[in-house]
Scaffold this active site. Structure first.
Site, PDB file in Angstrom:
ATOM      1  N   THR A 268      43.707  41.403  42.111  1.00  8.60           N
ATOM      2  CA  THR A 268      42.560  42.335  41.176  1.00  8.60           C
ATOM      3  C   THR A 268      42.666  43.677  41.682  1.00  8.60           C
ATOM      4  O   THR A 268      42.660  44.731  41.098  1.00  8.60           O
ATOM      5  CB  THR A 268      41.313  41.555  40.983  1.00  8.60           C
ATOM      6  OG1 THR A 268      41.678  40.374  40.377  1.00  8.60           O
ATOM      7  CG2 THR A 268      40.506  42.454  40.168  1.00  8.60           C
TER       8      THR A 268
ATOM      9  N   SER B  24      43.763  37.394  48.237  1.00 10.37           N
ATOM     10  CA  SER B  24      42.639  37.872  47.188  1.00 10.37           C
ATOM     11  C   SER B  24      43.033  39.259  46.803  1.00 10.37           C
ATOM     12  O   SER B  24      42.121  40.070  46.703  1.00 10.37           O
ATOM     13  CB  SER B  24      41.202  37.647  47.825  1.00 10.37           C
ATOM     14  OG  SER B  24      41.123  36.379  48.446  1.00 10.37           O
TER      15      SER B  24
ATOM     16  N   GLY C 179      39.405  35.591  45.432  1.00 11.41           N
ATOM     17  CA  GLY C 179      40.157  34.311  45.410  1.00 11.41           C
ATOM     18  C   GLY C 179      39.851  33.389  46.608  1.00 11.41           C
ATOM     19  O   GLY C 179      39.542  32.362  46.198  1.00 11.41           O
ATOM     20  N   GLU C 180      39.961  33.841  47.799  1.00  8.84           N
ATOM     21  CA  GLU C 180      39.537  33.119  48.950  1.00  8.84           C
ATOM     22  C   GLU C 180      37.972  33.000  49.337  1.00  8.84           C
ATOM     23  O   GLU C 180      37.659  32.000  49.734  1.00  8.84           O
ATOM     24  CB  GLU C 180      40.258  33.451  50.055  1.00  8.84           C
ATOM     25  CG  GLU C 180      41.910  33.470  50.063  1.00  8.84           C
ATOM     26  CD  GLU C 180      42.556  34.544  50.940  1.00  8.84           C
ATOM     27  OE1 GLU C 180      43.150  34.129  52.004  1.00  8.84           O
ATOM     28  OE2 GLU C 180      42.691  35.704  50.666  1.00  8.84           O
TER      29      GLU C 180
ATOM     30  N   ALA D 104      36.021  46.744  40.637  1.00  2.93           N
ATOM     31  CA  ALA D 104      36.376  45.334  40.967  1.00  2.93           C
ATOM     32  C   ALA D 104      36.774  45.121  42.383  1.00  2.93           C
ATOM     33  O   ALA D 104      37.660  45.879  42.770  1.00  2.93           O
ATOM     34  CB  ALA D 104      37.350  44.755  40.014  1.00  2.93           C
TER      35      ALA D 104
ATOM     36  N   GLN E 288      45.043  32.006  38.739  1.00  2.00           N
ATOM     37  CA  GLN E 288      43.876  32.582  39.038  1.00  2.00           C
ATOM     38  C   GLN E 288      43.546  33.709  37.958  1.00  2.00           C
ATOM     39  O   GLN E 288      42.403  34.257  38.063  1.00  2.00           O
ATOM     40  CB  GLN E 288      44.214  33.493  40.322  1.00  2.00           C
ATOM     41  CG  GLN E 288      44.928  34.670  40.473  1.00  2.00           C
ATOM     42  CD  GLN E 288      46.332  34.814  40.309  1.00  2.00           C
ATOM     43  OE1 GLN E 288      46.797  33.796  39.424  1.00  2.00           O
ATOM     44  NE2 GLN E 288      47.121  35.414  40.960  1.00  2.00           N
TER      45      GLN E 288
END
Lengths: 161, 322
Positions: free
Chosen positions: B91, B88, B273-274, B269, B48
């Site tokens: 980050t 997710s 992801g999901e 940020a 990822q």
């Protein structure tokens, strides 16, 4: 039972005694320790184990060693490494075409087999060329762009020569 | 007959473990003898891009090149726990952990540098990271910092539904055009426009990759994937029966990155992801409705199911007309 077999692997001529009923992928990974070729589904569906045999891509999980007598085989190790990177590999890096990376050796070899035959493929050709390689991460878009980029770079290099 | 339709889908999605569950990311950073910033964190890279993004965050805080960052992760022997590569969250959560640890290290470096200049009587001297490391040795200071970030969520009040079960939320809106073959029930997605709120795009190329991959998964979930469980046994346990898209099935995807900074995120940020896969399903189903007037209520929207729905609709239209 071991028997003699001769073939060319990554431009090196090999003459060896081996069990010819062995799958090519097992020979590459277990005997030669060329682990760049990945095993995915073991059924010829996913393309992770793609190698090039006499200019054509093949799933090395479906090829027996006895079938490759006299053949020319290219695996991902035959393309390039960190110090001498192949333009296709470089294009994959530049486009961000790699995520988990498991399908990438097969993708790169499918791309090479395509570009060896057709140096300026359009989008449909590229899609068709990698349609036997499944990728779960990327959605294929950046891989397609990378192959396009590689074809342009390789053409430029040819013109410079 | 082939009929075309357009549809949109909009989603919001809470990232992180949520609902007050301890969502903690730890990080340790040090300056090593080669003048490199070594970041230790338990975050897992699964493709990822966690390693890239976390290194970028560290480089930004420390004010150094990306080449000066050495990220050590996935090694339980030396990396502090940063939770799972799930929800997710890397980050946002681990990104924050890395940022906080780096801020601490930067403060320590500043003090070492000031001490060194004062002792040497050279206030204008600019030190390299390697020289700072040597100065820290002379001052008997170990330049190593550790910090931790915990996401700010609380359990939801069961009576009134209030609280902050997730923090932060991520928003997306996808639009697609599909073509439905009314005879075979086969659906082809022709175009996709994917707008995804990311807070701040730390690495736009990685985000595009996530959006494209997410759309592929969402499309595949909607149209192809069927585990076909029978009494707990998976029937479609190989790729010849469990269908995922190939390059031939994918439409062109136009990714639109929407930046609306999240005040609590690392440089604004958020995780995506999901969220990137979710809006594909409602967008495709709405486009199918636009094309042939049927509402899909079961996934996957396989050809046989689509043909059956179209036939049902035709029959009820016929009865109505009579």
């Amino acid at each position: 039972m071991k028997e003699k077999i001769c073939f060319t692997l990554n431009n090196k001529y090999l003459s060896i005694d081996a069990d010819l009923s062995m799958r090519l992928i097992d020979f590459l990974r277990d005997e030669l320790r060329l682990t760049g070729t990945k095993e995915g589904c073991s059924q010829g569906e996913c393309g992770a184990c793609t190698v090039i045999i006499d200019g054509k891509t093949a799933n090395s999980c479906l090829v027996l060693l006895g079938q490759i007598e006299g053949a020319h085989i290219t695996t991902i190790e035959g393309l390039g490494d960190e110090n001498n990177i192949h333009p296709i590999q470089q294009a994959f890096i530049e486009e961000g075409a790699v995520q988990c990376g498991y399908c990438i050796p097969g993708m790169v070899l499918s791309a090479k087999a395509l570009l060896d035959k057709n140096c300026g493929p359009d989008k449909e050709y590229i899609k068709r060329a990698i349609s036997g390689n499944l990728c779960r991460c990327t959605g294929y878009k950046k891989i397609e762009k990378a192959i396009q980029r590689a074809s342009e770079k390789m053409k430029e290099a040819e013109n410079d020569d | 007959m082939k009929k075309r339709g357009k549809g949109i889908g909009a989603t919001f999605y809470g990232t992180g473990y949520g609902n007050g569950f301890p969502d903690v990311s730890n990080c340790e950073v040090e300056l090593n003898c080669q003048g490199k910033i070594v970041v230790y964190t338990g975050a897992t890279e699964v493709g990822q891009g966690a390693k890239t993004v976390l290194s970028q965050i560290a480089a930004e805080v420390m004010g150094v090149d990306l080449d000066s960052i050495v990220l050590v992760c996935e090694d339980t022997c030396c990396t502090p726990d940063a939770g799972t590569a799930a929800a997710s969250r890397q980050t946002y959560n681990t990104g924050n952990g890395v940022r906080l640890a780096c801020i601490k290290l930067k403060e320590m470096i500043k003090k070492v540098e000031e001490n060194h200049k004062r002792v040497k009587g050279l206030p204008d001297e600019i030190l390299t990271m390697k020289e700072i490391y040597e100065a820290s040795r002379a001052q008997a200071i170990i330049l190593k910092a550790r910090d931790s970030f915990t996401a700010c969520t609380s359990t939801m009040d069961e009576e009134n539904g209030q609280g902050s079960p997730y923090w932060p939320y991520t928003f997306s809106c996808y639009a697609v055009e599909v073509e439905v073959d009314t005879e075979t029930g086969r659906i082809e997605v022709l175009n996709a426009y994917c707008a995804q709120d990311v807070g701040k795009a730390i690495n736009p190329v990685l985000i595009e990759g996530q959006i494209e991959g997410g759309f592929a998964m969402g499309m595949s979930w909607t149209l192809y994937e069927d585990l076909n469980l029978n009494q707990g046994i998976i029937k479609n346990n190989n790729f010849s029966k469990y269908i995922i898209p190939t390059s031939m099935d994918m439409p062109d995807i136009c990714s639109i990155i929407v930046e609306d900074e999240e005040s609590t995120g690392p440089y604004g940020a958020k995780g995506i992801g999901e969220p990137v896969m979710l809006a594909a399903m409602p967008a495709i189903l709405n486009a199918i409705h636009d094309a042939v007037g049927i509402r899909v209520t079961k996934l996957p929207a396989s050809p046989d199911y689509i043909v059956k729905k179209i036939q049902e609709l035709d029959k009820s239209n016929l009865i109505e007309r009579k």
